[in-house]
Design an enzyme around this catalytic site. Structure first.
Site, PDB file in Angstrom:
ATOM      1  CB  VAL A 120     -21.822  -8.956  -6.794  1.00  0.00           C
ATOM      2  CG1 VAL A 120     -21.507  -7.475  -6.384  1.00  0.00           C
ATOM      3  CG2 VAL A 120     -20.674  -9.448  -6.115  1.00  0.00           C
ATOM      4  CG  PHE A 140     -16.431  -6.405   1.683  1.00  0.00           C
ATOM      5  CD1 PHE A 140     -14.902  -6.769   1.471  1.00  0.00           C
ATOM      6  CD2 PHE A 140     -16.760  -5.124   1.794  1.00  0.00           C
ATOM      7  CE1 PHE A 140     -14.054  -5.856   1.301  1.00  0.00           C
ATOM      8  CE2 PHE A 140     -15.737  -4.094   1.486  1.00  0.00           C
ATOM      9  CZ  PHE A 140     -14.470  -4.312   1.128  1.00  0.00           C
ATOM     10  CG  LEU A 141     -21.917 -10.606  -1.822  1.00  0.00           C
ATOM     11  CD1 LEU A 141     -21.878 -11.975  -2.217  1.00  0.00           C
ATOM     12  CD2 LEU A 141     -23.110 -10.033  -2.225  1.00  0.00           C
ATOM     13  CB  CYS A 153     -13.877 -14.156  -4.345  1.00  0.00           C
ATOM     14  SG  CYS A 153     -15.227 -13.445  -4.700  1.00  0.00           S
TER      15      CYS A 153
END
Ligand code: UDX
Length: 439
Positions: A11, A156-157, A267
């Site tokens: 991120v 949100f990658l 995630c």
């Protein structure tokens, strides 16, 4: 504008590089001096398409800097993104030690206005706690007059498409408390959304919650389809057709409906655990998410059960090729990958395992050491094997030469954990083929 991004994981590094690409002056900070030293030499610690070129370009243009010295950066920037890791602890809660350390350092060193933005996935309420911690510390330093704001800006990658996701987001979610923070965040994201400004501003708690709810929804779709796939198999329906039939309903949509060997990655598993815990902490039970987790754990064992089924539970001393180790194609990341459970189960049952992955071979050595054999390609992995088990659907695995494989394998068995092969192709080459959710 000068900004800082603390944490150079997926991120942080992607965000920092992309902001620099838009012309901002960005300093990326990490406590890992080896990583920073490598980044300063142009060595990128993760495999992410397109990342190396923008890191190198912006570093050379002196818009992107790397340092371990957080205190020296704090007063040089207007905005500081916190993008450090939030792993699950043993109870499933997100471990926020790294987040609070950064907040502590900010509070100890801050001399001027700063907007502090949480970009890591943090449990709902964390940004407010950061604000409280900083305010208390400033008060101890007799700096009550010093202004600062906090904001939440979840990321949100997707790994493997991270740069693209950051550069052209579906939307950007931002939680703010006042106009000043809103104005700064608008300015930062306008270059990414020039023609259609899709920043959704909301309160901070809702922004933090949006991130968890998005990941939970995606994981729910996957577990739901895995459940449907298992039922299809039992009653003789074909889940690929069912998926097409369902996904073309415009109310449902076709993404994240692919059944498989289970979801993994850094995630979904951790965020679902954390959301279940968040709810427990306020006396609520997330019944759907508990089921989502259970279905996924079960799905991660499915390929192993299929192997046992085919060989009538006589699998010890077999040789098995495992194609694909990363949790999904396009990354070397193996965190919570279904391949890990599978390989450990195989090894526990005295199966000889030969593995191949286009990107995760070095990573795999940390998980399996010398307990498995590392092959140079899919053919090498399948050499002398009794079965091939496909776990990750890399593009280069899609069209193998089955004729060659049928000659070099001891037994012609293919267990396809991602439904990428055509049963007729395999059967015409003498293979026994099984996949997910079809007879
Ligand atoms: C995910 C979210 O997509 C992203 O928005 C969030 O910021 C981080 O978590 P990522 O972990 O990179 O991103 O992976 P993703 O592409 O979403 O895939 C997650 C897992 O689901 C993979 O193991 C994948 O194989 C699996 N999956 C995905 C399925 O099994 N079926 C599907 O239909 C889609």
């Amino acid at each position: 504008m000068n900004i800082a991004v603390v944490g150079t994981g997926y991120v942080g590094l992607v965000s920092g590089a992309c902001f620099a690409e838009m012309g901002l002056n960005v300093t990326c900070v990490d406590i890992d001096s080896e990583k920073i030293e490598k980044l300063n030499r142009g060595v990128i610690p993760i495999y992410e398409p397109g990342l190396k070129s923008i890191v190198t370009k912006n570093h050379e243009a002196k818009r992107l800097h790397f340092t371990t010295d957080l205190p020296s950066v704090i007063n040089q920037v207007t905005v500081l993104f916190i993008a450090v890791g939030t792993p699950s602890n043993e109870e499933g809660d997100a471990d926020l030690t790294a987040i609070y350390k950064v907040a502590e350092s900010i509070a100890t060193n801050m001399e001027d206005y700063l907007l502090i933005v949480t970009k890591s996935t943090v449990p709902v309420g964390t940004t407010a706690k950061i604000k409280k911690l900083i305010a208390e510390k400033l008060s101890e330093r007799n700096l009550n007059h010093l202004k600062f704001d906090v904001a939440s800006n979840p990321e949100f990658l997707k790994e493997g498409a991270a740069v693209n996701d950051f550069m052209s987001p579906d939307r950007v979610v931002v939680g703010v408390e006042n106009g000043r923070a809103k104005e700064i965040m608008s300015k930062l994201y306008r270059p990414f959304l020039l023609n259609n400004f899709r920043v959704i501003f909301m309160d901070i708690l809702s922004s933090e919650m949006t991130k968890y709810a998005s990941n939970a929804m995606l994981a729910t779709r996957i577990s739901f389809m895995n459940d449907i796939a298992n039922l299809c198999e039992l009653i003789g329906a074909d889940v690929s057709m069912v998926r097409r039939g369902v996904g073309t309903d415009s109310r449902i949509g076709s993404s994240f409906l692919y059944p498989g060997a289970g979801y993994g990655g850094s995630c979904f598993p951790k965020d679902i655990k954390a959301l279940i815990r968040t709810a427990e902490n306020v006396g609520y039970e997330m019944r759907v998410l508990k089921a989502v987790e259970k279905v996924n754990d079960n799905q991660k064992e499915l390929l192993f059960r299929k192997l046992n089924h085919y060989f009538d539970n006589e699998i010890s001393n077999l040789t098995v090729a495992v194609w694909g180790l990363s949790f999904k194609p396009g990354t070397n990341d193996m965190r919570d990958a279904p391949s890990i459970n599978l390989i450990h189960k195989l090894l526990d049952n005295q199966v000889k395992v030969r593995v191949y992955d286009p990107a995760a071979m070095d990573e795999a050595k940390q998980y399996f050491g010398d307990k498995v054999e590392y092959a140079t390609d899919i053919y090498d992995a399948a050499n002398n094997a009794h079965a091939v088990m496909l776990v990750t659907e890399w593009k280069e695995f899609r069209l193998p030469n089955w004729n060659v494989l049928s000659k070099i394998m001891q037994k012609q068995v293919v267990i396809d954990g991602r439904n990428i092969y055509n049963a007729e192709d395999l059967e015409s080459n003498g293979f026994t083929y099984t996949c997910i959710g079809k007879k």
